[in-house]
Design a protein around this motif. Structure first.
Motif, PDB file in Angstrom:
ATOM      1  N   LEU A   9      -8.169   2.030  -1.476  1.00 50.25           N
ATOM      2  CA  LEU A   9      -8.599   1.285  -2.669  1.00 50.25           C
ATOM      3  C   LEU A   9     -10.113   0.965  -2.636  1.00 50.25           C
ATOM      4  O   LEU A   9     -10.897   1.581  -3.365  1.00 50.25           O
ATOM      5  CB  LEU A   9      -7.760   0.009  -2.796  1.00 50.25           C
ATOM      6  CG  LEU A   9      -8.037  -0.875  -4.011  1.00 50.25           C
ATOM      7  CD1 LEU A   9      -7.866  -0.123  -5.314  1.00 50.25           C
ATOM      8  CD2 LEU A   9      -7.109  -2.105  -3.978  1.00 50.25           C
ATOM      9  N   ASP A  10     -10.508   0.034  -1.763  1.00 50.60           N
ATOM     10  CA  ASP A  10     -11.925  -0.382  -1.705  1.00 50.60           C
ATOM     11  C   ASP A  10     -12.804   0.787  -1.256  1.00 50.60           C
ATOM     12  O   ASP A  10     -12.574   1.370  -0.192  1.00 50.60           O
ATOM     13  CB  ASP A  10     -12.106  -1.530  -0.700  1.00 50.60           C
ATOM     14  CG  ASP A  10     -11.427  -2.806  -1.139  1.00 50.60           C
ATOM     15  OD1 ASP A  10     -11.965  -3.480  -2.022  1.00 50.60           O
ATOM     16  OD2 ASP A  10     -10.346  -3.113  -0.608  1.00 50.60           O
ATOM     17  N   VAL A  45     -16.045  -4.977   6.043  1.00 50.78           N
ATOM     18  CA  VAL A  45     -14.838  -4.665   5.258  1.00 50.78           C
ATOM     19  C   VAL A  45     -14.143  -3.430   5.829  1.00 50.78           C
ATOM     20  O   VAL A  45     -14.805  -2.527   6.353  1.00 50.78           O
ATOM     21  CB  VAL A  45     -15.221  -4.400   3.772  1.00 50.78           C
ATOM     22  CG1 VAL A  45     -13.994  -4.008   2.947  1.00 50.78           C
ATOM     23  CG2 VAL A  45     -15.890  -5.629   3.159  1.00 50.78           C
ATOM     24  N   GLY A  46     -12.811  -3.407   5.746  1.00 48.07           N
ATOM     25  CA  GLY A  46     -12.101  -2.188   6.115  1.00 48.07           C
ATOM     26  C   GLY A  46     -10.863  -2.399   6.963  1.00 48.07           C
ATOM     27  O   GLY A  46      -9.976  -1.559   7.002  1.00 48.07           O
ATOM     28  N   ASN A  47     -10.800  -3.530   7.662  1.00 45.85           N
ATOM     29  CA  ASN A  47      -9.646  -3.752   8.540  1.00 45.85           C
ATOM     30  C   ASN A  47      -8.846  -4.980   8.113  1.00 45.85           C
ATOM     31  O   ASN A  47      -8.258  -5.664   8.943  1.00 45.85           O
ATOM     32  CB  ASN A  47     -10.113  -3.887   9.991  1.00 45.85           C
ATOM     33  CG  ASN A  47     -10.810  -2.636  10.484  1.00 45.85           C
ATOM     34  OD1 ASN A  47     -12.007  -2.463  10.254  1.00 45.85           O
ATOM     35  ND2 ASN A  47     -10.082  -1.733  11.107  1.00 45.85           N
ATOM     36  N   GLY A  48      -8.832  -5.229   6.796  1.00 44.12           N
ATOM     37  CA  GLY A  48      -8.041  -6.338   6.271  1.00 44.12           C
ATOM     38  C   GLY A  48      -8.848  -7.626   6.174  1.00 44.12           C
ATOM     39  O   GLY A  48      -9.908  -7.775   6.796  1.00 44.12           O
ATOM     40  N   SER A 107      -3.759   0.333   0.933  1.00 41.52           N
ATOM     41  CA  SER A 107      -4.968  -0.451   1.177  1.00 41.52           C
ATOM     42  C   SER A 107      -4.741  -1.445   2.308  1.00 41.52           C
ATOM     43  O   SER A 107      -3.613  -1.882   2.543  1.00 41.52           O
ATOM     44  CB  SER A 107      -5.340  -1.213  -0.103  1.00 41.52           C
ATOM     45  OG  SER A 107      -6.465  -2.035   0.116  1.00 41.52           O
ATOM     46  N   ASN A 108      -5.823  -1.829   2.970  1.00 42.25           N
ATOM     47  CA  ASN A 108      -5.724  -2.940   3.921  1.00 42.25           C
ATOM     48  C   ASN A 108      -5.951  -4.281   3.224  1.00 42.25           C
ATOM     49  O   ASN A 108      -5.814  -5.334   3.837  1.00 42.25           O
ATOM     50  CB  ASN A 108      -6.724  -2.757   5.078  1.00 42.25           C
ATOM     51  CG  ASN A 108      -6.209  -1.765   6.112  1.00 42.25           C
ATOM     52  OD1 ASN A 108      -5.023  -1.416   6.107  1.00 42.25           O
ATOM     53  ND2 ASN A 108      -7.074  -1.327   7.008  1.00 42.25           N
ATOM     54  N   LYS A 109      -6.297  -4.237   1.930  1.00 47.84           N
ATOM     55  CA  LYS A 109      -6.404  -5.455   1.113  1.00 47.84           C
ATOM     56  C   LYS A 109      -4.988  -5.933   0.806  1.00 47.84           C
ATOM     57  O   LYS A 109      -4.080  -5.108   0.646  1.00 47.84           O
ATOM     58  CB  LYS A 109      -7.121  -5.074  -0.186  1.00 47.84           C
ATOM     59  CG  LYS A 109      -7.494  -6.231  -1.089  1.00 47.84           C
ATOM     60  CD  LYS A 109      -7.911  -5.731  -2.464  1.00 47.84           C
ATOM     61  CE  LYS A 109      -9.325  -5.211  -2.560  1.00 47.84           C
ATOM     62  NZ  LYS A 109     -10.381  -6.169  -2.240  1.00 47.84           N
ATOM     63  N   LYS A 140      -3.784   0.189   8.349  1.00 49.16           N
ATOM     64  CA  LYS A 140      -4.438   1.439   8.721  1.00 49.16           C
ATOM     65  C   LYS A 140      -5.435   1.098   9.834  1.00 49.16           C
ATOM     66  O   LYS A 140      -6.035   0.025   9.748  1.00 49.16           O
ATOM     67  CB  LYS A 140      -5.221   2.036   7.526  1.00 49.16           C
ATOM     68  CG  LYS A 140      -4.379   2.412   6.333  1.00 49.16           C
ATOM     69  CD  LYS A 140      -5.252   2.863   5.157  1.00 49.16           C
ATOM     70  CE  LYS A 140      -6.025   1.749   4.513  1.00 49.16           C
ATOM     71  NZ  LYS A 140      -6.776   2.091   3.298  1.00 49.16           N
TER      72      LYS A 140
HETATM   73  O1  LIG Z   1      -9.566  -5.005   2.550  1.00 42.86           O
HETATM   74  C1  LIG Z   1      -9.927  -4.161   3.406  1.00 42.86           C
HETATM   75  O2  LIG Z   1     -10.099  -4.427   4.591  1.00 42.86           O
HETATM   76  C2  LIG Z   1     -10.184  -2.756   2.988  1.00 42.86           C
HETATM   77  O3  LIG Z   1      -9.343  -2.320   1.975  1.00 42.86           O
HETATM   78  P1  LIG Z   1      -9.122  -0.745   1.788  1.00 42.86           P
HETATM   79  O4  LIG Z   1      -8.132  -0.332   2.830  1.00 42.86           O
HETATM   80  O5  LIG Z   1      -8.612  -0.607   0.368  1.00 42.86           O
HETATM   81  O6  LIG Z   1     -10.464  -0.067   1.966  1.00 42.86           O
END
Ligand SMILES: O=C(O)COP(=O)(O)O
Length: 212
Positions: A9-10, A45-48, A107-109, A140
């Motif tokens: 997503l992000d 950003v990337g790991n929740g 997504s990790n979001k 992820k």
């Molecule tokens: O919220 C996050 O850590 C990243 O989100 P994403 O997996 O959609 O890139």
């Protein structure tokens, strides 16, 4: 033949950098901390969301649980202040659906935020599944959610693609045995991970994937 595409997503479907940075800096301000530069926050950003907050308060001794609560509360009310789909995403998703390909988001979001953003931007209905970082699956780069999606849609790894901008996406896909493509226009980093192709825009991805 491509039967299932799983999107990050992000940084892949949406440019959410400024809303994420705004929420982090709001949380920091409310706890007496100076704001951080957007580019610095984006690298966290990337790991929740929990890891984002952990990294964003690493220069202080504020309470992590309280910081996380404040971040989540503020972000939930400011999901789409500036967040937008990358150019060509709406049309590209419709084209892929018309081509008979199943689409999912991983997504990790958190799931609720992911779903609300996609609905608000008018593309939530394109996806058979929207799985976020607070689902029953580990974040992820663990591949569990990809395995579950392939099982659910009865699609073998050779007919499944993961499209993302970060090593977490590429590593999850590698460990699940499915194909992978890199969104170079996003804000993640591939690190050492390999990918079958990379694109500089979403329409480029759609064009390329139709050739497989
Ligand atoms: O919220 C996050 O850590 C990243 O989100 P994403 O997996 O959609 O890139």
């Amino acid at each position: 033949m491509v039967k299932l595409i799983v999107f990050d997503l992000d940084g892949t479907l949406i440019d959410s950098r400024h809303d994420l940075a705004g929420a982090v800096n709001h949380m920091r301000g409310s706890m007496g901390l100076e704001p951080l530069a957007t580019e610095r926050i984006v690298r966290f950003v990337g790991n929740g969301v929990a890891n984002l907050v952990r990294r964003a308060i690493a220069d202080s001794d504020v309470d992590f649980e309280e910081a996380l609560r404040r971040m989540k509360r503020y972000y939930a009310g400011h999901l789409v202040e500036t967040t937008a789909l990358y150019p060509g995403v709406s049309r590209g998703l419709a084209e892929l659906r018309e081509a008979g390909i199943q689409l999912a988001v991983l997504s990790n979001k958190p799931t609720d935020a992911s779903r609300r953003i996609l609905d608000c931007l008018g593309v939530g209905g394109c996806f058979a599944d929207i799985i976020g970082g607070d689902s029953d699956f580990p974040l992820k780069p663990e591949p569990d959610a990809l395995f579950a999606l392939m099982r659910k849609h009865n699609v073998p790894p050779e007919q499944c693609w993961m499209f993302g901008d970060h090593y977490t996406d590429l590593e999850a896909a590698r460990r699940a045995g499915c194909h992978r493509a890199l969104a170079r226009y996003g804000f993640g980093e591939p690190r050492e991970e390999k990918f079958e192709f990379e694109v500089g825009s979403f329409p480029e991805f759609v064009m390329a994937i139709k050739g497989f």
